[in-house]
Design a protein around this motif. Structure first.
Motif, PDB file in Angstrom:
ATOM      1  N   PRO A 176       0.798  -1.234   0.000  1.00 43.97           N
ATOM      2  CA  PRO A 176       0.000   0.000   0.000  1.00 43.97           C
ATOM      3  C   PRO A 176       0.827   1.279   0.000  1.00 43.97           C
ATOM      4  O   PRO A 176       0.360   2.320  -0.489  1.00 43.97           O
ATOM      5  N   GLN A 177       2.053   1.212   0.512  1.00 40.68           N
ATOM      6  CA  GLN A 177       2.891   2.407   0.559  1.00 40.68           C
ATOM      7  C   GLN A 177       3.399   2.794  -0.834  1.00 40.68           C
ATOM      8  O   GLN A 177       3.874   3.907  -1.033  1.00 40.68           O
ATOM      9  N   HIS A 178       3.252   1.873  -1.788  1.00 40.80           N
ATOM     10  CA  HIS A 178       3.715   2.135  -3.158  1.00 40.80           C
ATOM     11  C   HIS A 178       2.606   1.758  -4.136  1.00 40.80           C
ATOM     12  O   HIS A 178       2.801   0.936  -5.030  1.00 40.80           O
ATOM     13  N   TRP A 179       1.451   2.365  -3.952  1.00 46.60           N
ATOM     14  CA  TRP A 179       0.284   2.005  -4.753  1.00 46.60           C
ATOM     15  C   TRP A 179       0.418   2.555  -6.176  1.00 46.60           C
ATOM     16  O   TRP A 179       0.680   3.747  -6.361  1.00 46.60           O
ATOM     17  N   PRO A 180       0.240   1.699  -7.197  1.00 45.31           N
ATOM     18  CA  PRO A 180       0.366   2.181  -8.584  1.00 45.31           C
ATOM     19  C   PRO A 180      -0.793   3.084  -8.975  1.00 45.31           C
ATOM     20  O   PRO A 180      -1.952   2.800  -8.676  1.00 45.31           O
ATOM     21  N   ASP A 181      -0.490   4.184  -9.648  1.00 46.84           N
ATOM     22  CA  ASP A 181      -1.513   5.157 -10.034  1.00 46.84           C
ATOM     23  C   ASP A 181      -2.542   4.576 -10.998  1.00 46.84           C
ATOM     24  O   ASP A 181      -3.697   5.013 -11.011  1.00 46.84           O
ATOM     25  N   ASP A 182      -2.120   3.618 -11.818  1.00 47.93           N
ATOM     26  CA  ASP A 182      -3.006   3.109 -12.857  1.00 47.93           C
ATOM     27  C   ASP A 182      -3.718   1.819 -12.469  1.00 47.93           C
ATOM     28  O   ASP A 182      -4.297   1.144 -13.322  1.00 47.93           O
ATOM     29  N   PHE A 183      -3.723   1.477 -11.177  1.00 47.84           N
ATOM     30  CA  PHE A 183      -4.332   0.203 -10.777  1.00 47.84           C
ATOM     31  C   PHE A 183      -5.848   0.250 -10.918  1.00 47.84           C
ATOM     32  O   PHE A 183      -6.498   1.216 -10.510  1.00 47.84           O
ATOM     33  N   ASP A 184      -6.408  -0.824 -11.473  1.00 43.59           N
ATOM     34  CA  ASP A 184      -7.858  -0.955 -11.632  1.00 43.59           C
ATOM     35  C   ASP A 184      -8.280  -2.293 -11.037  1.00 43.59           C
ATOM     36  O   ASP A 184      -7.854  -3.353 -11.498  1.00 43.59           O
ATOM     37  N   ALA A 185      -9.119  -2.234 -10.003  1.00 42.39           N
ATOM     38  CA  ALA A 185      -9.531  -3.455  -9.305  1.00 42.39           C
ATOM     39  C   ALA A 185     -10.666  -4.193 -10.008  1.00 42.39           C
ATOM     40  O   ALA A 185     -11.012  -5.314  -9.606  1.00 42.39           O
ATOM     41  N   SER A 186     -11.221  -3.605 -11.026  1.00 40.65           N
ATOM     42  CA  SER A 186     -12.427  -4.168 -11.656  1.00 40.65           C
ATOM     43  C   SER A 186     -12.227  -5.631 -12.066  1.00 40.65           C
ATOM     44  O   SER A 186     -11.275  -5.964 -12.787  1.00 40.65           O
ATOM     45  N   GLY A 187     -13.133  -6.483 -11.588  1.00 38.54           N
ATOM     46  CA  GLY A 187     -13.147  -7.883 -11.986  1.00 38.54           C
ATOM     47  C   GLY A 187     -12.046  -8.734 -11.402  1.00 38.54           C
ATOM     48  O   GLY A 187     -11.930  -9.923 -11.740  1.00 38.54           O
ATOM     49  N   LYS A 188     -11.239  -8.190 -10.518  1.00 34.43           N
ATOM     50  CA  LYS A 188     -10.095  -8.943  -9.993  1.00 34.43           C
ATOM     51  C   LYS A 188     -10.429  -9.620  -8.667  1.00 34.43           C
ATOM     52  O   LYS A 188     -11.237  -9.127  -7.874  1.00 34.43           O
ATOM     53  N   ARG A 189      -9.764 -10.744  -8.433  1.00 29.89           N
ATOM     54  CA  ARG A 189      -9.821 -11.429  -7.136  1.00 29.89           C
ATOM     55  C   ARG A 189      -8.595 -10.964  -6.347  1.00 29.89           C
ATOM     56  O   ARG A 189      -7.459 -11.145  -6.802  1.00 29.89           O
ATOM     57  N   ILE A 190      -8.841 -10.362  -5.195  1.00 29.06           N
ATOM     58  CA  ILE A 190      -7.772  -9.707  -4.441  1.00 29.06           C
ATOM     59  C   ILE A 190      -7.688 -10.285  -3.040  1.00 29.06           C
ATOM     60  O   ILE A 190      -8.704 -10.454  -2.360  1.00 29.06           O
ATOM     61  N   VAL A 191      -6.461 -10.595  -2.612  1.00 31.21           N
ATOM     62  CA  VAL A 191      -6.206 -10.992  -1.225  1.00 31.21           C
ATOM     63  C   VAL A 191      -5.409  -9.884  -0.560  1.00 31.21           C
ATOM     64  O   VAL A 191      -4.324  -9.517  -1.040  1.00 31.21           O
ATOM     65  N   VAL A 192      -5.952  -9.338   0.507  1.00 34.50           N
ATOM     66  CA  VAL A 192      -5.261  -8.303   1.284  1.00 34.50           C
ATOM     67  C   VAL A 192      -4.703  -8.965   2.533  1.00 34.50           C
ATOM     68  O   VAL A 192      -5.461  -9.451   3.379  1.00 34.50           O
TER      69      VAL A 192
END
Length: 491
Positions: free
Chosen positions: A157-173
């Motif tokens: 999170p400290q280096h979050w990409p500006d162009d990231f798009d979460a749409s439709g993705k499976r994400i593990v935090v």
């Protein structure tokens, strides 16, 4: 001054107004101001305490949003800097690498790296470090078994990409702290599914993200500045009450927090496994969930919580000790911060190195035997800015006394017995445990002990005597200085 974040900007506004004839420079290692609120750009980033107390007392937060998004806080900080002319004092791209005090000249010599220009030197009569206590260029990122095999994207999170798009993705935090509970509902609004994977649960508290009506009512009936004071003290009282109940009756606070969680989760949800920590409230900082957004995401099915340990990352996700494999296109490592005291600068006095970890602190803001230096570290159990405001006020008292007495030097001198030494920060959070060896200590009694109690600290910082209270004033200046303080008021 070192650091142009929330603390540095607020301190500079106060000190430039109180001492308009003094020369002040703010050295900022990064290319922009705002500190934490400029660095963190992950989805949902927001304050972790109400803005009526996190905001500056001299420039009150005026919107009804009490838990504010990061972008709004950044705008507020920068507008404040501009309003007081502090933005013109900031030297960007100036990373302080060392500071040496000379008893002969009563000056600090500050060595700075200034980008491609190489080293540059500053001298000053007083050094005020407002750089916080974590490392800005690198978050804590443990290496997981099998990490090189994961076919998806790994983000800290400290280096979050500006162009990231979460749409439709499976994400593990991965994580259970403030960053994780912020990210999960924000990502779940567009992602296919989000799982918060935690090794053990943390405490969460539900608060509204807007004024509960009380502050609006007060604002309609009393002058603006008085209304801001009332709202501020309401927030202080609420935070202090929560902390005191947690310390004196931990089982009662556990019950309150558990009730908040249970009533917002689906019937039959395993609260004990996923939201019942093994430690007492405020052994680690409480995580704020505004309007229960995390629980709304869980109820909707767009997010869930897994409490387990990681065996390995696989090409398609995370395999857990239970045998379950969490499918993931993206893994977010909300695994915490790296501590870095004083921005990593090396301190010395007359050429002799100073190890802060071997020093006891005076009122949590100065180091014993180190002259003309203060640092700003806020509360762990309340809004950061409340403590910073008191520290700045005390620094102003010291500077005023130096001017009036024509002394050049102020040094905290610890007595032979300062009581039992303890870490300066008394939380057991992972990032604190990992870096506590580099932190200075606190003693067993005032003024060498921290109270984490704002009303008590108001008396100590504002009303306690300067002379005969652990500070030694020495040296004589032949230069006549202005001693008349100016009242801080919004321009």
């Amino acid at each position: 001054m070192v650091g142009a974040g929330l603390s540095g900007i607020g301190a500079a506004c106060r000190l430039t107004t109180a001492f308009p004839s003094k020369s002040i420079a703010i050295l900022e290692a990064r290319a922009s101001s705002g500190g934490t609120w400029d660095l963190f750009r992950y989805p949902g980033v927001r304050s972790d305490s109400d803005m009526f107390t996190l905001g500056y007392s001299f420039r009150p937060w005026e919107t009804s949003t009490s838990i504010a998004p990061g972008a709004s806080i950044l705008e507020y900080v920068r507008e404040t800097a501009s309003a007081y002319g502090v933005d013109r004092m900031i030297r960007y791209g100036h990373r302080v690498v060392s500071a040496d005090w000379s008893s002969e000249t009563s000056l600090w010599t500050i060595e700075v790296i200034r980008g491609a220009d190489g080293p540059v030197t500053f001298t000053c009569s007083f050094l005020f470090i407002c750089s916080g206590y974590y490392r800005y260029d690198e978050g804590y990122s443990p290496v997981f078994p099998g990490q090189e095999s994961f076919a998806g994207q790994i983000i800290h999170p400290q280096h979050w990409p500006d162009d990231f798009d979460a749409s439709g993705k499976r994400i593990v935090v991965i994580g259970s702290g403030a960053t994780a509970v912020t990210l999960v509902p924000a990502l779940a609004s567009t992602a296919e599914h989000v799982t918060m994977l935690q090794r053990s649960p943390g405490y969460v508290a539900v608060l509204p993200d807007t004024d509960d009506g009380f502050d609006t009512l007060v604002a309609r009936r009393v002058p603006r500045r008085l209304a801001a004071v009332v709202s501020r003290w309401k927030g202080i009282a609420r935070a202090l009450l929560s902390y005191q109940i947690s310390r004196r009756s931990p089982e009662k606070m556990k019950s309150i927090l558990r009730h908040q969680v249970t009533k917002r989760l689906p019937e039959g949800y395993d609260v004990d496994r996923h939201f019942q920590p093994k430690y007492n409230p405020w052994d680690e900082r409480l995580c704020i969930v505004p309007n229960g957004d995390l629980f709304k995401a869980i109820r909707s099915g767009s997010a869930d919580v897994a409490t387990d340990t990681i065996v390995t990352l696989t090409p398609s996700g995370v395999r857990l000790a239970s045998g379950t494999e969490l499918a993931a296109d993206v893994i977010v490592t909300a695994t915490g911060l790296n501590l870095l005291l004083f921005g990593g600068m090396n301190l010395s006095v007359d050429g002799a190195p100073v190890d802060p970890s071997q020093k006891v602190t005076y009122q949590g803001m100065m180091l014993a035997d180190v002259p003309n230096l203060a640092f700003a570290i806020g509360y762990t159990n309340a809004s950061w800015t409340l403590k910073i405001d008191l520290v700045v006020h005390y620094v102003a008292r010291i500077l005023r006394h130096l001017d009036r007495s024509r002394h050049t030097t102020v040094t905290p001198i610890a007595p032979a017995d300062v009581g039992e030494l303890r870490p300066l920060i008394d939380l057991t959070s992972g990032y604190i445990r990992r870096g506590i060896d580099q932190m200075p200590k606190q003693g067993g009694h005032a003024p060498w002990r921290l109270h984490q109690n704002y009303p008590r600290d108001v008396r100590m910082f504002r009303l306690s005597r300067l002379l005969g209270n652990g500070l030694r004033f020495s040296g004589r200046s032949t230069v006549s200085r202005s001693t008349k303080p100016e009242r801080l008021a919004a321009p």
